[in-house]
Design a protein around this motif. Structure first.
Motif, PDB file in Angstrom:
ATOM      1  N   GLN A 198       0.843  -1.202   0.000  1.00 59.90           N
ATOM      2  CA  GLN A 198       0.000   0.000   0.000  1.00 59.90           C
ATOM      3  C   GLN A 198       0.882   1.257   0.000  1.00 59.90           C
ATOM      4  O   GLN A 198       0.923   2.013   0.963  1.00 59.90           O
ATOM      5  N   GLN A 199       1.569   1.428  -1.123  1.00 53.73           N
ATOM      6  CA  GLN A 199       2.427   2.591  -1.305  1.00 53.73           C
ATOM      7  C   GLN A 199       2.287   3.071  -2.753  1.00 53.73           C
ATOM      8  O   GLN A 199       1.862   2.320  -3.638  1.00 53.73           O
ATOM      9  N   ASP A 200       2.637   4.336  -2.960  1.00 58.52           N
ATOM     10  CA  ASP A 200       2.296   4.975  -4.233  1.00 58.52           C
ATOM     11  C   ASP A 200       3.062   4.396  -5.410  1.00 58.52           C
ATOM     12  O   ASP A 200       2.530   4.358  -6.527  1.00 58.52           O
ATOM     13  N   ASP A 201       4.306   3.951  -5.216  1.00 59.65           N
ATOM     14  CA  ASP A 201       5.070   3.434  -6.356  1.00 59.65           C
ATOM     15  C   ASP A 201       4.337   2.278  -7.029  1.00 59.65           C
ATOM     16  O   ASP A 201       4.268   2.203  -8.264  1.00 59.65           O
ATOM     17  N   PHE A 202       3.807   1.361  -6.234  1.00 56.96           N
ATOM     18  CA  PHE A 202       3.101   0.193  -6.769  1.00 56.96           C
ATOM     19  C   PHE A 202       1.749   0.597  -7.350  1.00 56.96           C
ATOM     20  O   PHE A 202       1.424   0.275  -8.491  1.00 56.96           O
ATOM     21  N   ARG A 203       0.968   1.321  -6.589  1.00 55.25           N
ATOM     22  CA  ARG A 203      -0.379   1.693  -7.038  1.00 55.25           C
ATOM     23  C   ARG A 203      -0.329   2.567  -8.293  1.00 55.25           C
ATOM     24  O   ARG A 203      -1.100   2.361  -9.239  1.00 55.25           O
ATOM     25  N   SER A 204       0.566   3.545  -8.300  1.00 51.81           N
ATOM     26  CA  SER A 204       0.606   4.455  -9.443  1.00 51.81           C
ATOM     27  C   SER A 204       1.123   3.759 -10.702  1.00 51.81           C
ATOM     28  O   SER A 204       0.754   4.137 -11.822  1.00 51.81           O
ATOM     29  N   ALA A 205       1.983   2.734 -10.542  1.00 53.04           N
ATOM     30  CA  ALA A 205       2.450   1.984 -11.712  1.00 53.04           C
ATOM     31  C   ALA A 205       1.291   1.246 -12.376  1.00 53.04           C
ATOM     32  O   ALA A 205       1.189   1.208 -13.612  1.00 53.04           O
ATOM     33  N   ILE A 206       0.415   0.661 -11.568  1.00 48.64           N
ATOM     34  CA  ILE A 206      -0.763  -0.020 -12.125  1.00 48.64           C
ATOM     35  C   ILE A 206      -1.669   0.981 -12.824  1.00 48.64           C
ATOM     36  O   ILE A 206      -2.155   0.744 -13.939  1.00 48.64           O
ATOM     37  N   ALA A 207      -1.903   2.129 -12.187  1.00 44.24           N
ATOM     38  CA  ALA A 207      -2.751   3.159 -12.794  1.00 44.24           C
ATOM     39  C   ALA A 207      -2.152   3.655 -14.105  1.00 44.24           C
ATOM     40  O   ALA A 207      -2.876   3.869 -15.098  1.00 44.24           O
ATOM     41  N   HIS A 208      -0.833   3.822 -14.127  1.00 39.50           N
ATOM     42  CA  HIS A 208      -0.144   4.251 -15.349  1.00 39.50           C
ATOM     43  C   HIS A 208      -0.366   3.237 -16.478  1.00 39.50           C
ATOM     44  O   HIS A 208      -0.619   3.617 -17.638  1.00 39.50           O
ATOM     45  N   TRP A 209      -0.278   1.963 -16.151  1.00 39.07           N
ATOM     46  CA  TRP A 209      -0.466   0.914 -17.161  1.00 39.07           C
ATOM     47  C   TRP A 209      -1.882   0.937 -17.722  1.00 39.07           C
ATOM     48  O   TRP A 209      -2.079   0.848 -18.939  1.00 39.07           O
TER      49      TRP A 209
END
Length: 396
Positions: A80-91
């Motif tokens: 639950q951190q932005d690097d992981f979540r934002s990478a999915i959103a970017h994809w």
């Protein structure tokens, strides 16, 4: 941009990656190669079986993994951190033209573990779970293993689908989108209709979208998040299939209802004891979704060439098959019924004479079919399709 609206990779881009070199996977505890005897009873077969690829993963992913290992500390980790979540959103934004609410994300050790957890949340023993046939064997095992009743409907039969969803004990509709084993890509109108039927009959939807990134030219993956409507729903997925790192474990989900999301996380973190994910899985996902697009485009083009080779060789030998490559994936689903061959006799020749392992359609509930994995160097595909042609000639 939506799926497959990105520019096609050029020849120069493809030249950055080597998919022709054969990498020896034997002796690496590999299920496809070292575990072939577990399913086929014989060691040393050339395998075209479980759906992972024989290619190295994207170099960008390998670089990120090495960098993380060089840090030297592999302690407890949070997804639950932005690097992981934002990478999915970017994809989702760059591949599917879809804005993703990262607050809806959840994490699980695998897509099937999420699937099992959702079934336990949304069904009770004896409830009906509706699937399209033929059916991925992992779904069948999970559904029946949990004491739920598997209700199969033929792919594309909307009448049968509506009848099954209307049954009072039908609780969940399972989608494989794109579909495994056939490689079928659902159109947006088809998905909208299924969402409406699920809402009408009060049936929850679980959409497994792990094959989404391997949609071939002329087709477009539509995430369930775009069409979900009023039904209860969850999407389950992972970069592990597209980028070939399933052994790192790790998957993510998107759950529509906040209460369902809270309950899913409670079960994972307390009942299942999964408060800390595998750090290398997070690292691989972030690198794949941020930097791995060119590699994925190149491998998709290469696999399309493999599938075209299968079509050319099969149809030259047996014109009555008129086999066409799937709309998605690296799994060739081959309908052999026009040849009238006996499945067991064919498997005996493939195993005993040709020394190859190819998944029989019966694994997915479909007699008269084969599922041939072509996520591998072209030389291996050549060997496999030639062995298949010889075996079919022998048993006709």
């Amino acid at each position: 941009m939506s799926a497959n609206e990105h520019e096609e990779p050029t020849v120069q881009a493809n030249a950055r990656y080597d998919f022709d070199t054969v990498i020896d996977r034997r002796g690496t505890w590999c299920v496809q190669w070292d575990g072939v005897a577990d399913r086929f009873g014989v060691d040393g077969l050339l395998p075209f079986t479980i759906s992972d690829m024989d290619f190295e993963t994207a170099p960008e992913v390998l670089t990120a993994l090495r960098t993380r290992l060089d840090h030297g500390v592999l302690g407890y980790t949070s997804w639950q951190q932005d690097d992981f979540r934002s990478a999915i959103a970017h994809w989702y934004e760059t591949r599917y033209g879809t804005e993703l609410d990262t607050g809806r994300l959840v994490y699980g050790p695998s897509v099937l573990s999420q699937f099992s957890q959702l079934l336990q949340m949304w069904t009770a023993e004896g409830d009906g779970v509706v699937v399209h046939t033929p059916t991925y064997d992992g779904f069948r095992k999970a559904i029946t293993g949990l004491g739920r009743e598997l209700r199969g409907v033929p792919l594309g039969d909307t009448g049968a689908l509506e009848r099954e969803l209307a049954r009072p004990d039908a609780k969940v509709l399972v989608l494989c989108s794109p579909h495994n084993p056939t490689g079928r890509v659902w159109t947006e109108p088809e998905l909208v209709d299924m969402a409406a039927l699920a809402a009408l009959h009060g049936v929850a939807v679980i959409s497994d979208e792990i094959h989404a990134d391997f949609v071939h030219d002329g087709h477009r993956h539509v995430p369930w998040t775009r069409v979900s409507g009023e039904a209860r729903w969850a999407v389950i997925s992972s970069a592990s299939k597209s980028f070939n790192f399933p052994a790192l474990t790790g998957s993510y989900g998107i759950i529509g209802d906040p209460a369902d999301r809270t309950e899913f996380l409670r079960r994972m973190e307390t009942a299942e004891g999964l408060a800390s994910p595998a750090v290398l899985s997070l690292t691989a996902h972030i690198a794949a979704y941020r930097q791995g697009g060119p590699w994925l485009d190149a491998v998709r083009v290469y696999v399309a060439g493999n599938l075209a080779l299968v079509a050319e060789r099969l149809n030259a030998a047996f014109p009555e098959l008129s086999w066409q490559p799937p709309q998605a994936g690296y799994l060739a689903w081959i309908d052999l019924r026009p040849l009238g061959v006996d499945d067991e006799a064919l498997q005996r020749v493939l195993i005993e004479r040709e020394k190859v392992a190819i998944m029989p359609g019966a694994v997915y509930g479909a007699e008269g079919f084969l599922r041939l994995n072509v996520g591998c160097p072209r030389s291996k595909v050549e060997a496999g399709v030639q062995a298949l042609v010889r075996a079919l000639e022998a048993v006709r």
